[in-house]
Scaffold this motif. Structure first.
Motif, PDB file in Angstrom:
ATOM      1  N   SER A  62      26.887  24.203  18.274  1.00  0.00           N
ATOM      2  CA  SER A  62      26.488  25.235  17.318  1.00  0.00           C
ATOM      3  C   SER A  62      25.459  26.173  17.927  1.00  0.00           C
ATOM      4  O   SER A  62      25.452  27.381  17.643  1.00  0.00           O
ATOM      5  CB  SER A  62      25.941  24.592  16.046  1.00  0.00           C
ATOM      6  OG  SER A  62      24.775  23.826  16.324  1.00  0.00           O
ATOM      7  N   ALA A  65      27.296  28.758  19.870  1.00  0.00           N
ATOM      8  CA  ALA A  65      27.947  29.743  18.997  1.00  0.00           C
ATOM      9  C   ALA A  65      26.953  30.753  18.441  1.00  0.00           C
ATOM     10  O   ALA A  65      27.300  31.922  18.232  1.00  0.00           O
ATOM     11  CB  ALA A  65      28.658  29.028  17.853  1.00  0.00           C
ATOM     12  N   GLU A  66      25.738  30.313  18.195  1.00  0.00           N
ATOM     13  CA  GLU A  66      24.718  31.214  17.640  1.00  0.00           C
ATOM     14  C   GLU A  66      24.280  32.268  18.640  1.00  0.00           C
ATOM     15  O   GLU A  66      23.750  33.310  18.250  1.00  0.00           O
ATOM     16  CB  GLU A  66      23.515  30.391  17.176  1.00  0.00           C
ATOM     17  CG  GLU A  66      23.812  29.552  15.936  1.00  0.00           C
ATOM     18  CD  GLU A  66      22.772  28.476  15.689  1.00  0.00           C
ATOM     19  OE1 GLU A  66      21.796  28.406  16.491  1.00  0.00           O
ATOM     20  OE2 GLU A  66      22.919  27.713  14.722  1.00  0.00           O
ATOM     21  N   CYS A  68      26.365  33.310  21.497  1.00  0.00           N
ATOM     22  CA  CYS A  68      27.434  33.899  22.314  1.00  0.00           C
ATOM     23  C   CYS A  68      28.597  34.393  21.460  1.00  0.00           C
ATOM     24  O   CYS A  68      29.010  33.717  20.515  1.00  0.00           O
ATOM     25  CB  CYS A  68      27.955  32.861  23.313  1.00  0.00           C
ATOM     26  SG  CYS A  68      26.674  32.186  24.387  1.00  0.00           S
ATOM     27  N   ASN A  69      29.156  35.531  21.849  1.00  0.00           N
ATOM     28  CA  ASN A  69      30.361  36.038  21.193  1.00  0.00           C
ATOM     29  C   ASN A  69      31.640  35.519  21.858  1.00  0.00           C
ATOM     30  O   ASN A  69      32.729  35.640  21.296  1.00  0.00           O
ATOM     31  CB  ASN A  69      30.370  37.565  21.222  1.00  0.00           C
ATOM     32  CG  ASN A  69      29.323  38.150  20.286  1.00  0.00           C
ATOM     33  OD1 ASN A  69      29.044  37.589  19.226  1.00  0.00           O
ATOM     34  ND2 ASN A  69      28.729  39.259  20.686  1.00  0.00           N
ATOM     35  N   ALA A  94      29.381  27.567  13.075  1.00  0.00           N
ATOM     36  CA  ALA A  94      28.311  28.475  13.490  1.00  0.00           C
ATOM     37  C   ALA A  94      28.835  29.763  14.122  1.00  0.00           C
ATOM     38  O   ALA A  94      28.036  30.608  14.541  1.00  0.00           O
ATOM     39  CB  ALA A  94      27.390  27.758  14.477  1.00  0.00           C
ATOM     40  N   LEU A  95      30.155  29.935  14.182  1.00  0.00           N
ATOM     41  CA  LEU A  95      30.711  31.111  14.850  1.00  0.00           C
ATOM     42  C   LEU A  95      30.310  32.403  14.147  1.00  0.00           C
ATOM     43  O   LEU A  95      30.328  32.494  12.924  1.00  0.00           O
ATOM     44  CB  LEU A  95      32.238  31.030  14.893  1.00  0.00           C
ATOM     45  CG  LEU A  95      32.882  30.052  15.875  1.00  0.00           C
ATOM     46  CD1 LEU A  95      34.397  30.098  15.727  1.00  0.00           C
ATOM     47  CD2 LEU A  95      32.468  30.351  17.307  1.00  0.00           C
ATOM     48  N   ARG A  96      29.996  33.398  14.962  1.00  0.00           N
ATOM     49  CA  ARG A  96      29.777  34.742  14.416  1.00  0.00           C
ATOM     50  C   ARG A  96      31.127  35.376  14.102  1.00  0.00           C
ATOM     51  O   ARG A  96      32.128  35.092  14.754  1.00  0.00           O
ATOM     52  CB  ARG A  96      29.078  35.627  15.440  1.00  0.00           C
ATOM     53  CG  ARG A  96      27.784  35.096  16.007  1.00  0.00           C
ATOM     54  CD  ARG A  96      27.322  36.039  17.100  1.00  0.00           C
ATOM     55  NE  ARG A  96      26.121  35.588  17.758  1.00  0.00           N
ATOM     56  CZ  ARG A  96      25.516  36.277  18.731  1.00  0.00           C
ATOM     57  NH1 ARG A  96      26.046  37.425  19.146  1.00  0.00           N
ATOM     58  NH2 ARG A  96      24.413  35.808  19.285  1.00  0.00           N
ATOM     59  N   GLU A  97      31.136  36.268  13.149  1.00  0.00           N
ATOM     60  CA  GLU A  97      32.363  37.013  12.868  1.00  0.00           C
ATOM     61  C   GLU A  97      32.732  37.845  14.092  1.00  0.00           C
ATOM     62  O   GLU A  97      31.886  38.498  14.706  1.00  0.00           O
ATOM     63  CB  GLU A  97      32.168  37.922  11.655  1.00  0.00           C
ATOM     64  CG  GLU A  97      33.453  38.624  11.223  1.00  0.00           C
ATOM     65  CD  GLU A  97      33.291  39.393   9.924  1.00  0.00           C
ATOM     66  OE1 GLU A  97      34.265  40.085   9.537  1.00  0.00           O
ATOM     67  OE2 GLU A  97      32.219  39.311   9.311  1.00  0.00           O
ATOM     68  N   SER A  99      33.764  36.650  16.943  1.00  0.00           N
ATOM     69  CA  SER A  99      33.608  35.922  18.206  1.00  0.00           C
ATOM     70  C   SER A  99      34.918  35.250  18.613  1.00  0.00           C
ATOM     71  O   SER A  99      35.830  35.076  17.804  1.00  0.00           O
ATOM     72  CB  SER A  99      32.475  34.903  18.105  1.00  0.00           C
ATOM     73  OG  SER A  99      32.735  33.972  17.075  1.00  0.00           O
ATOM     74  N   ARG A 122      36.917  32.026   9.435  1.00  0.00           N
ATOM     75  CA  ARG A 122      35.530  32.460   9.616  1.00  0.00           C
ATOM     76  C   ARG A 122      35.453  33.850  10.242  1.00  0.00           C
ATOM     77  O   ARG A 122      34.374  34.314  10.635  1.00  0.00           O
ATOM     78  CB  ARG A 122      34.769  31.465  10.481  1.00  0.00           C
ATOM     79  CG  ARG A 122      34.659  30.068   9.871  1.00  0.00           C
ATOM     80  CD  ARG A 122      33.630  29.245  10.606  1.00  0.00           C
ATOM     81  NE  ARG A 122      32.314  29.877  10.594  1.00  0.00           N
ATOM     82  CZ  ARG A 122      31.456  29.826   9.574  1.00  0.00           C
ATOM     83  NH1 ARG A 122      31.777  29.163   8.467  1.00  0.00           N
ATOM     84  NH2 ARG A 122      30.298  30.436   9.650  1.00  0.00           N
ATOM     85  N   ALA A 124      36.810  34.667  13.097  1.00  0.00           N
ATOM     86  CA  ALA A 124      36.732  34.528  14.549  1.00  0.00           C
ATOM     87  C   ALA A 124      38.112  34.186  15.094  1.00  0.00           C
ATOM     88  O   ALA A 124      39.077  34.037  14.345  1.00  0.00           O
ATOM     89  CB  ALA A 124      35.712  33.447  14.911  1.00  0.00           C
TER      90      ALA A 124
END
Length: 303
Positions: A62, A65-66, A68-69, A94-97, A99, A122, A124
């Motif tokens: 996690s 993920a916080e 890195c894209n 924890a993925l960003r949109e 990514s 999510r 991603a």
């Protein structure tokens, strides 16, 4: 150096036999990494001689993920991928949109498709990009990389893939690369098995094994096993081709899962699976795959 298309920082999870040299290759090509591995020795090995300011470690997936894209996974199997993706401290929640996650191991295609759906929910993407080649090629950045996924996700990962691979092959939708890798390795296993048995018969006839290998490689029996394993590893007695029996068995089991999914009664595959499983049981998972020759010799000497 990394191209302008490369993200500033790439996540890398899994610093094993292949993952460590792949991560080192990315650092050598100018990328910055946030890495994660449960083994302290693997983390220390990557940190040794890493360019200053371009390597950091996250305590959990996690955490990667916080930051890195783009995150690359080089993990042993689908079960471990699922644990890293969805377990405690997992990557996917924890993925960003926007990514992208790239599974570069040899996973089960159906499981890859499932995780891709979870990632898509999510906002991603998860795509598959298994590799073909030895540790030597991982160090040199000359792997063959098969990639399954859409154009946008491929574009996000392309610079990193080209830093590690000499040949990039797009295979179709997500899951297709993992399927093709498993089926390719089944064909390799079958070729090595046939070549090894033929070599044993030639030996019993008193034939010159090096000349026999030359005949195979100049004729229709030629395959990667005859070209790169018979003379170099088996006839020489070196048995150090660089691919472990345990990994071979895993790829054959993945091919078996594909046979079950597709309803194909793959009898040759079933035979290969049985023989490789028996060899693994006697020699252990870390034995080189070319030691199949030793197993067959011993097995046939038994009453």
């Amino acid at each position: 150096m990394a191209s302008d298309a490369a993200p500033a920082t790439i996540g890398f999870i899994g610093l094993g036999m292949m993952g460590l040299p792949m991560a080192r290759c990315l650092l050598a090509k100018g990328f910055s990494l946030v890495a994660c591995d449960s083994a302290e020795a693997a983390r220390a090995a990557l940190a040794e001689d890493a360019p200053e300011g371009r390597l950091a470690f996250a305590p959990s997936p996690s955490g990667v993920a916080e930051l890195c894209n783009l995150t690359l996974l080089m993990l042993p199997n689908s079960d471990i991928v699922a644990q890293v993706a969805e377990g405690e401290g997992g990557l996917l929640p924890a993925l960003r949109e926007g990514s992208v996650v790239v599974d570069m191991g040899s996973s089960i295609p159906a499981e890859t498709r499932r995780l891709a759906q979870v990632a898509a929910a999510r906002g991603a993407s998860l795509i598959d990009a298994p590799v073909s080649g030895s540790v030597i090629k991982a160090r040199a950045g000359t792997l063959a990389i098969m990639i399954g996924g859409d154009d946008a996700a491929f574009a996000a990962a392309e610079a990193a893939m080209r830093a590690m691979g000499e040949k990039i092959i797009r295979t179709g939708p997500v899951g297709s690369a993992h399927a093709m890798k498993a089926l390719n390795n089944y064909v390799y296993a079958a070729g090595l098995l046939a070549a090894t048995e033929a070599l044993q018969m030639a030996d019993k006839l008193g034939l010159d094994l090096k000349v026999f290998t030359d005949v195979l490689n100049a004729s229709s029996g030629r395959n990667v096993a005859t070209e790169t394993k018979l003379r170099q590893e088996i006839i020489s007695g070196r048995y150090a081709g660089g691919f472990q029996l345990g990994l071979m068995r895993k790829d054959l089991e993945t091919a078996g899962a594909i046979a079950a999914e597709t309803g194909i009664d793959a009898e040759a595959l079933a035979l290969c699976r049985r023989i490789w499983e028996a060899a693994l049981g006697e020699l252990g998972p870390k034995a080189d795959n070319t030691e199949l020759h030793r197993f067959l010799e011993r097995d046939r000497l038994r009453p």
